[in-house]
Motif scaffolding. Structure first.
Motif, PDB file in Angstrom:
ATOM      1  N   GLY A 204       0.813  -1.212   0.000  1.00 46.64           N
ATOM      2  CA  GLY A 204       0.000   0.000   0.000  1.00 46.64           C
ATOM      3  C   GLY A 204       0.839   1.252   0.000  1.00 46.64           C
ATOM      4  O   GLY A 204       0.504   2.252  -0.645  1.00 46.64           O
ATOM      5  N   ARG A 205       1.961   1.228   0.702  1.00 45.17           N
ATOM      6  CA  ARG A 205       2.821   2.417   0.794  1.00 45.17           C
ATOM      7  C   ARG A 205       3.411   2.774  -0.564  1.00 45.17           C
ATOM      8  O   ARG A 205       3.428   3.942  -0.949  1.00 45.17           O
ATOM      9  N   GLU A 206       3.905   1.771  -1.287  1.00 38.53           N
ATOM     10  CA  GLU A 206       4.468   2.032  -2.614  1.00 38.53           C
ATOM     11  C   GLU A 206       3.429   2.649  -3.545  1.00 38.53           C
ATOM     12  O   GLU A 206       3.705   3.608  -4.265  1.00 38.53           O
ATOM     13  N   LEU A 207       2.232   2.088  -3.523  1.00 45.02           N
ATOM     14  CA  LEU A 207       1.188   2.587  -4.407  1.00 45.02           C
ATOM     15  C   LEU A 207       0.718   3.977  -3.986  1.00 45.02           C
ATOM     16  O   LEU A 207       0.377   4.809  -4.826  1.00 45.02           O
ATOM     17  N   GLN A 208       0.716   4.221  -2.701  1.00 41.78           N
ATOM     18  CA  GLN A 208       0.298   5.540  -2.226  1.00 41.78           C
ATOM     19  C   GLN A 208       1.223   6.628  -2.772  1.00 41.78           C
ATOM     20  O   GLN A 208       0.764   7.698  -3.178  1.00 41.78           O
ATOM     21  N   ASP A 209       2.507   6.353  -2.831  1.00 41.18           N
ATOM     22  CA  ASP A 209       3.458   7.311  -3.397  1.00 41.18           C
ATOM     23  C   ASP A 209       3.129   7.593  -4.860  1.00 41.18           C
ATOM     24  O   ASP A 209       3.199   8.740  -5.310  1.00 41.18           O
ATOM     25  N   GLU A 210       2.782   6.531  -5.610  1.00 43.46           N
ATOM     26  CA  GLU A 210       2.439   6.702  -7.018  1.00 43.46           C
ATOM     27  C   GLU A 210       1.185   7.558  -7.180  1.00 43.46           C
ATOM     28  O   GLU A 210       1.108   8.403  -8.073  1.00 43.46           O
ATOM     29  N   TYR A 211       0.219   7.370  -6.307  1.00 46.85           N
ATOM     30  CA  TYR A 211      -1.017   8.151  -6.381  1.00 46.85           C
ATOM     31  C   TYR A 211      -0.781   9.614  -6.030  1.00 46.85           C
ATOM     32  O   TYR A 211      -1.415  10.507  -6.598  1.00 46.85           O
ATOM     33  N   LEU A 212       0.121   9.857  -5.110  1.00 39.92           N
ATOM     34  CA  LEU A 212       0.434  11.235  -4.744  1.00 39.92           C
ATOM     35  C   LEU A 212       1.142  11.958  -5.886  1.00 39.92           C
ATOM     36  O   LEU A 212       0.920  13.151  -6.116  1.00 39.92           O
ATOM     37  N   LYS A 213       1.997  11.226  -6.622  1.00 37.27           N
ATOM     38  CA  LYS A 213       2.740  11.834  -7.733  1.00 37.27           C
ATOM     39  C   LYS A 213       1.829  12.122  -8.925  1.00 37.27           C
ATOM     40  O   LYS A 213       1.925  13.172  -9.554  1.00 37.27           O
ATOM     41  N   ASP A 214       0.956  11.174  -9.267  1.00 43.07           N
ATOM     42  CA  ASP A 214       0.095  11.329 -10.448  1.00 43.07           C
ATOM     43  C   ASP A 214      -1.151  10.481 -10.253  1.00 43.07           C
ATOM     44  O   ASP A 214      -1.203   9.327 -10.664  1.00 43.07           O
TER      45      ASP A 214
ATOM     46  N   SER B 201      -2.863   8.873 -13.608  1.00 46.97           N
ATOM     47  CA  SER B 201      -2.100   7.769 -14.190  1.00 46.97           C
ATOM     48  C   SER B 201      -2.099   6.554 -13.265  1.00 46.97           C
ATOM     49  O   SER B 201      -2.274   5.418 -13.710  1.00 46.97           O
ATOM     50  N   ALA B 202      -1.917   6.795 -11.970  1.00 51.55           N
ATOM     51  CA  ALA B 202      -1.867   5.690 -11.005  1.00 51.55           C
ATOM     52  C   ALA B 202      -3.203   4.965 -10.906  1.00 51.55           C
ATOM     53  O   ALA B 202      -3.245   3.749 -10.744  1.00 51.55           O
ATOM     54  N   SER B 203      -4.303   5.701 -11.022  1.00 49.05           N
ATOM     55  CA  SER B 203      -5.626   5.072 -10.957  1.00 49.05           C
ATOM     56  C   SER B 203      -5.834   4.122 -12.124  1.00 49.05           C
ATOM     57  O   SER B 203      -6.535   3.121 -12.007  1.00 49.05           O
ATOM     58  N   SER B 204      -5.205   4.440 -13.260  1.00 49.93           N
ATOM     59  CA  SER B 204      -5.277   3.563 -14.416  1.00 49.93           C
ATOM     60  C   SER B 204      -4.301   2.400 -14.285  1.00 49.93           C
ATOM     61  O   SER B 204      -4.666   1.227 -14.428  1.00 49.93           O
ATOM     62  N   GLU B 205      -3.040   2.714 -13.996  1.00 52.99           N
ATOM     63  CA  GLU B 205      -1.994   1.699 -13.955  1.00 52.99           C
ATOM     64  C   GLU B 205      -2.134   0.738 -12.773  1.00 52.99           C
ATOM     65  O   GLU B 205      -1.833  -0.445 -12.887  1.00 52.99           O
ATOM     66  N   PHE B 206      -2.550   1.241 -11.633  1.00 48.93           N
ATOM     67  CA  PHE B 206      -2.591   0.413 -10.417  1.00 48.93           C
ATOM     68  C   PHE B 206      -4.001   0.184  -9.869  1.00 48.93           C
ATOM     69  O   PHE B 206      -4.228  -0.763  -9.134  1.00 48.93           O
ATOM     70  N   GLY B 207      -4.930   1.074 -10.219  1.00 47.96           N
ATOM     71  CA  GLY B 207      -6.292   0.948  -9.701  1.00 47.96           C
ATOM     72  C   GLY B 207      -7.252   0.259 -10.641  1.00 47.96           C
ATOM     73  O   GLY B 207      -8.407   0.027 -10.288  1.00 47.96           O
TER      74      GLY B 207
ATOM     75  N   PHE C 251      -9.961  11.644  -9.783  1.00 48.97           N
ATOM     76  CA  PHE C 251     -10.780  10.551  -9.292  1.00 48.97           C
ATOM     77  C   PHE C 251     -11.186  10.841  -7.854  1.00 48.97           C
ATOM     78  O   PHE C 251     -10.446  11.479  -7.105  1.00 48.97           O
ATOM     79  N   PRO C 252     -12.357  10.349  -7.449  1.00 56.16           N
ATOM     80  CA  PRO C 252     -12.792  10.549  -6.062  1.00 56.16           C
ATOM     81  C   PRO C 252     -11.775   9.982  -5.077  1.00 56.16           C
ATOM     82  O   PRO C 252     -11.159   8.945  -5.337  1.00 56.16           O
ATOM     83  N   HIS C 253     -11.633  10.650  -3.936  1.00 58.59           N
ATOM     84  CA  HIS C 253     -10.635  10.245  -2.952  1.00 58.59           C
ATOM     85  C   HIS C 253     -10.861   8.822  -2.463  1.00 58.59           C
ATOM     86  O   HIS C 253      -9.901   8.080  -2.229  1.00 58.59           O
ATOM     87  N   ASP C 254     -12.138   8.414  -2.311  1.00 61.53           N
ATOM     88  CA  ASP C 254     -12.404   7.062  -1.814  1.00 61.53           C
ATOM     89  C   ASP C 254     -11.923   5.992  -2.798  1.00 61.53           C
ATOM     90  O   ASP C 254     -11.482   4.914  -2.405  1.00 61.53           O
ATOM     91  N   LYS C 255     -11.963   6.293  -4.104  1.00 60.44           N
ATOM     92  CA  LYS C 255     -11.458   5.352  -5.096  1.00 60.44           C
ATOM     93  C   LYS C 255      -9.935   5.246  -5.018  1.00 60.44           C
ATOM     94  O   LYS C 255      -9.360   4.171  -5.189  1.00 60.44           O
ATOM     95  N   ILE C 256      -9.286   6.350  -4.749  1.00 63.01           N
ATOM     96  CA  ILE C 256      -7.834   6.350  -4.599  1.00 63.01           C
ATOM     97  C   ILE C 256      -7.438   5.540  -3.366  1.00 63.01           C
ATOM     98  O   ILE C 256      -6.528   4.719  -3.401  1.00 63.01           O
ATOM     99  N   GLU C 257      -8.131   5.762  -2.264  1.00 63.62           N
ATOM    100  CA  GLU C 257      -7.846   5.014  -1.038  1.00 63.62           C
ATOM    101  C   GLU C 257      -8.066   3.513  -1.263  1.00 63.62           C
ATOM    102  O   GLU C 257      -7.280   2.683  -0.816  1.00 63.62           O
ATOM    103  N   GLU C 258      -9.123   3.183  -1.980  1.00 66.08           N
ATOM    104  CA  GLU C 258      -9.467   1.780  -2.220  1.00 66.08           C
ATOM    105  C   GLU C 258      -8.388   1.067  -3.036  1.00 66.08           C
ATOM    106  O   GLU C 258      -8.122  -0.122  -2.841  1.00 66.08           O
TER     107      GLU C 258
END
Length: 199
Positions: A154-164, A167-173, A185-192
């Motif tokens: 989760g920590r690694e992915l959180q960094d990616e979401y903070l940067k972009d 893009s992260a929602s597509s690549e990792f979400g 994207f809605p914050h709850d989707k990013i957290e999920e």
């Protein structure tokens, strides 16, 4: 293809079953092939046996992949298939290759496996995804990286979401992008996306 080759060469199941390996191609022996080799050795015929299973790897516009009867075809990152002129080649590639599995379908084989990080909500891959939900013979999965790949935390992915976050929602979400690509994207989707789901 290097990853496929590495996996096959390290997997105990394939020990003694690799007939030949060249750039972009692996030929494997089946149990029947191995039995035929044994029978020929015993009767001294001296004939060679070519492996029955061929694994081919090619680009999204490779003509060498056409014209085979296939038990399975894997289309990796189909949402991002492009021709040399930059236009999408996904529909052309799928229509050309998917028919190669039809000859084995009556025997219960013949699979077309489409894998991709989603892109925008248009084009062949998006249409294929949406249509797949309505067809009984098609299975559709939409799985975030954290649920599909235990290597990521989760920590690694959180960094990616903070940067972009887009893009992260597509690549990792595993979420399709909006057409313009500039909506958040809605914050709850990013957290999920970087929180493991309960089993």
């Amino acid at each position: 293809f290097k990853q496929i080759s590495k996996f096959i060469n390290r997997c105990p199941y394939f020990s003694g079953k690799i007939c030949k390996e060249t750039e972009g191609k692996i030929i494997l022996y089946t149990e029947s092939d191995i039995q035929r080799i044994k029978n020929m050795d015993e009767d001294g015929s001296g004939k060679s046996v070519e492996g029955s299973v061929v694994i081919l790897s090619g680009t999204s516009n490779s003509p060498a992949l056409r014209g085979h009867s296939c038990a399975a075809i894997i289309y990796d990152e189909m949402a991002h298939y492009v021709n040399t002129d930059g236009t999408s080649s996904a529909k052309e590639v799928y229509n050309a290759l998917s028919r190669s599995t039809l000859t084995l379908a009556p025997k219960g084989d013949g699979r077309n496996v489409v894998i991709s990080s989603p892109d925008r909500k248009y084009g062949f891959f998006y249409d294929h995804y949406e249509n797949g939900k309505k067809i009984d013979t098609v299975q559709v999965f939409q799985i975030p990286t954290i649920d599909a790949n235990p290597v990521f935390t989760g920590r690694e992915l959180q960094d990616e979401y903070l940067k972009d976050p887009i893009s992260a929602s597509s690549e990792f979400g595993a979420l399709f992008r909006t057409v313009g690509g500039n909506s958040f994207f809605p914050h709850d989707k990013i957290e999920e996306a970087f929180t493991k789901r309960p089993n």
